[in-house]
Design an enzyme around this catalytic site. Structure first.
Site, PDB file in Angstrom:
ATOM      1  N   SER A   1      44.912 113.245  58.421  1.00  0.00           N
ATOM      2  CA  SER A   1      45.399 112.012  59.007  1.00  0.00           C
ATOM      3  C   SER A   1      44.590 110.824  58.484  1.00  0.00           C
ATOM      4  O   SER A   1      44.493 110.603  57.290  1.00  0.00           O
ATOM      5  CB  SER A   1      45.362 112.115  60.535  1.00  0.00           C
ATOM      6  OG  SER A   1      45.945 110.993  61.151  1.00  0.00           O
TER       7      SER A   1
ATOM      8  N   ASP B   1      57.009 114.323  61.693  1.00  0.00           N
ATOM      9  CA  ASP B   1      55.832 113.547  62.084  1.00  0.00           C
ATOM     10  C   ASP B   1      56.261 112.141  62.487  1.00  0.00           C
ATOM     11  O   ASP B   1      56.775 111.380  61.671  1.00  0.00           O
ATOM     12  CB  ASP B   1      54.847 113.488  60.916  1.00  0.00           C
ATOM     13  CG  ASP B   1      53.457 113.002  61.325  1.00  0.00           C
ATOM     14  OD1 ASP B   1      53.373 112.179  62.248  1.00  0.00           O
ATOM     15  OD2 ASP B   1      52.480 113.456  60.708  1.00  0.00           O
TER      16      ASP B   1
ATOM     17  N   HIS C   1      52.876 115.488  63.999  1.00  0.00           N
ATOM     18  CA  HIS C   1      51.515 115.142  63.571  1.00  0.00           C
ATOM     19  C   HIS C   1      50.462 116.028  64.219  1.00  0.00           C
ATOM     20  O   HIS C   1      49.487 116.410  63.571  1.00  0.00           O
ATOM     21  CB  HIS C   1      51.238 113.678  63.925  1.00  0.00           C
ATOM     22  CG  HIS C   1      50.053 113.100  63.209  1.00  0.00           C
ATOM     23  ND1 HIS C   1      50.062 112.839  61.854  1.00  0.00           N
ATOM     24  CD2 HIS C   1      48.814 112.736  63.651  1.00  0.00           C
ATOM     25  CE1 HIS C   1      48.896 112.332  61.490  1.00  0.00           C
ATOM     26  NE2 HIS C   1      48.115 112.270  62.561  1.00  0.00           N
TER      27      HIS C   1
END
Length: 294
Positions: free
Chosen positions: A166, A242, A271
């Site tokens: 991320s 996501d 995510h």
């Protein structure tokens, strides 16, 4: 997603009549979204992180102290042949929250894991004066981790795989694309780079491509400018559903790689629910491919 919506609403008054955000509102929102630090009290870390036998302390180029954990795999490959993952965590977490994950990562992938903290996170909040998180602080932190692993522990770059998840793809891509001041060793020579749910940039995640250009100077972690400078093989895994970091980020970054490894687009996953078994399987395949390249 609710957090993003509420933050967007909070800066609505900062938008221009055309609907475009002002530089100030965009910069504030990007930083708010990028660095939502967990706010546990010190007692939490005293009962978790500070009890780790593998805890080490790093010092950045500005003299900031940041904690790190060096997890050594206790089985499988001989220590001399084992890869070390240099891990950069995602946002809304800190090193104290992912201790179980890095232990599992070491066991499942048969690697050592060096997980460092960002300036301003976890124990950095209790320094005097308290540290504040920033892109620059993340850069100083990952540089300190690199110098510790290579110059102090003497781990060869060819035995290091840079792994970012991320927002952690920001310091990971940045590190892998350049030299590090004060180090005898170059991150350009690492064995590989592994990215999970990576971002093109903070601005592009929050506002989209066009707005990131309009307020270019306030954008952070501009991976889209750096990823093509990475010389090592790079693998990307991303969930197609996501809603935090759209999978387009992963697709676009993959398209700019010098040495792309076959990506993993996990259908229907978002995510924060990426299936660990599939991520580990993909990571093992990538690590095996790096051994074959020797």
């Amino acid at each position: 997603r609710a957090r993003v919506g509420s933050l967007l609403a909070a800066v609505r008054d900062g938008f221009l009549p055309s609907g475009r955000p002002t530089s100030c509102s965009m910069g504030n929102l990007i930083n708010t979204l990028a660095f939502p630090r967990p706010m546990y009290d010190r007692n939490f870390y005293e009962h978790t992180l500070l009890r780790r036998s593998d805890l080490v302390w790093l010092t950045t180029s500005k003299g900031e102290r940041v904690p790190a954990c060096h997890v050594r795999c206790r089985r499988g490959a001989a220590a001399a042949a084992r890869k070390t993952l240099l891990y950069s965590h995602g946002n809304a977490e800190d090193i104290g929250l992912h201790l179980a994950y890095i232990d599992l990562l070491a066991r499942e992938l048969d690697v050592d894991v060096f997980s460092y903290e960002y300036v301003g996170y976890s124990l950095g909040r209790f320094e005097d004066p308290p540290q504040d998180p920033s892109e620059e602080g993340c850069t100083r932190s990952v540089d300190a981790a690199w110098r510790y692993c290579t110059d102090q522990l003497k781990i060869p770059p060819k035995d290091i795989v840079i792994f970012g998840r991320s927002i952690g793809s920001g310091p990971s891509v940045d590190l892998a694309s350049r030299e590090v001041e004060g180090s005898q060793f170059s991150p350009l020579d690492v064995a590989g780079v592994l990215l999970q749910s990576p971002i093109e940039s903070g601005g592009r995640v929050a506002f989209g491509k066009a707005v990131s250009f309009m307020a270019y100077g306030l954008d952070i972690f501009r991976n889209y400018e750096k990823i093509d400078k990475i010389r090592a093989p790079c693998a990307i895994m991303h969930g197609t559903a996501d809603e935090v970091v759209n999978v387009r980020n992963g697709h676009n970054l993959h398209g700019w790689l010098q040495k792309p490894f076959e990506p993993l687009w996990i259908e229907g996953y978002g995510h924060n629910d990426m299936p660990e078994d599939r991520c580990f399987e993909y990571s093992r395949k990538f690590l095996a491919s790096l051994e074959q390249r020797k």
